[in-house]
Scaffold this motif. Sequence first.
Motif, mmCIF file in Angstrom:
data_model
loop_
_atom_site.group_PDB
_atom_site.id
_atom_site.type_symbol
_atom_site.label_atom_id
_atom_site.label_comp_id
_atom_site.label_asym_id
_atom_site.label_seq_id
_atom_site.Cartn_x
_atom_site.Cartn_y
_atom_site.Cartn_z
ATOM 1 N N GLY A 109 0.784 67.262 94.062
ATOM 2 C CA GLY A 109 0.289 67.410 95.425
ATOM 3 C C GLY A 109 0.674 68.662 96.170
ATOM 4 N N ALA A 110 1.586 69.465 95.640
ATOM 5 C CA ALA A 110 1.979 70.684 96.345
ATOM 6 C C ALA A 110 0.785 71.642 96.426
ATOM 7 N N LYS A 111 0.621 72.239 97.588
ATOM 8 C CA LYS A 111 -0.472 73.197 97.756
ATOM 9 C C LYS A 111 -0.131 74.555 97.153
ATOM 10 N N ALA A 112 1.158 74.853 97.084
ATOM 11 C CA ALA A 112 1.610 76.108 96.487
ATOM 12 C C ALA A 112 3.024 75.915 95.938
ATOM 13 N N ALA A 113 3.355 76.746 94.958
ATOM 14 C CA ALA A 113 4.692 76.712 94.362
ATOM 15 C C ALA A 113 5.182 78.138 94.172
ATOM 16 N N LEU A 114 6.424 78.383 94.554
ATOM 17 C CA LEU A 114 7.075 79.665 94.333
ATOM 18 C C LEU A 114 8.125 79.442 93.252
ATOM 19 N N LEU A 115 7.911 80.074 92.094
ATOM 20 C CA LEU A 115 8.733 79.813 90.914
ATOM 21 C C LEU A 115 9.092 81.116 90.224
ATOM 22 N N SER A 116 10.152 81.080 89.425
ATOM 23 C CA SER A 116 10.611 82.287 88.744
ATOM 24 C C SER A 116 10.126 82.311 87.292
ATOM 25 N N LEU A 117 9.860 83.508 86.821
ATOM 26 C CA LEU A 117 9.357 83.682 85.462
ATOM 27 C C LEU A 117 10.458 84.001 84.458
ATOM 28 N N TRP A 118 11.663 84.286 84.936
ATOM 29 C CA TRP A 118 12.774 84.559 84.046
ATOM 30 C C TRP A 118 14.077 84.240 84.761
ATOM 31 N N LYS A 119 15.196 84.490 84.104
ATOM 32 C CA LYS A 119 16.510 84.233 84.702
ATOM 33 C C LYS A 119 16.691 85.162 85.901
ATOM 34 N N VAL A 120 17.216 84.613 86.984
ATOM 35 C CA VAL A 120 17.360 85.386 88.212
ATOM 36 C C VAL A 120 18.837 85.628 88.517
ATOM 37 N N ASP A 121 19.100 86.732 89.196
ATOM 38 C CA ASP A 121 20.431 87.060 89.663
ATOM 39 C C ASP A 121 20.683 86.271 90.946
ATOM 40 N N ASP A 122 21.734 85.472 90.955
ATOM 41 C CA ASP A 122 22.018 84.562 92.061
ATOM 42 C C ASP A 122 22.120 85.291 93.400
#
Length: 177
Positions: A109-122
């Motif tokens: 049901g989410a209208k949009a998602a913000l997600l990472s494509l690789w490991k991220v620096d905290d």
Amino acid sequence: NRIPFTLTEARAIEPVFSSEIYLEKEATLSKVMKPPLQILHIAAHGCHRIDQPDFSFILLEDQQVYTNDFLQMDLDYELVTLSACDTGQLKVTACEETIGLCRSILLAGAKAALLSLWKVDDEMNAVLIHFFYKSLAGGATKSRALQQAQLSVLQENPRMHPAFWGAFQLFGHTDPV
């Protein structure tokens, strides 16, 4: 304490939007299962399993939330952000079906998602997310807010490699919140 800058990230978002913040031991599945508001932001450990994408997960305080678990939730949010490593990776099956956290969140049901494509620096991730939500609160579309956040990070660190600021991708509707 496992990911120190998630606390910084949460505290940076709190004044931008009127928020309910659940930190450390409070960050449980029961909190995620509350009725949807406008934005769900989870800053945690994430894992994408390329071999079995159904076992990709986000680690909350009390349990791992797997791809199929998200399908069982009511995620009728304007935006779901999984501020964690590898949350936007998908596996494409022989039938050209995608499997991963992104698909599950959008189907739930989410209208949009913000997600990472690789490991991220905290640490850098906390800075990027702060800029993103500040821009979003200013009325920018979701895609424009992400672009402005990335540009803001680059202005502060012009020689920074894209691996530090380019991991996040927006999926779904780009309308303002």
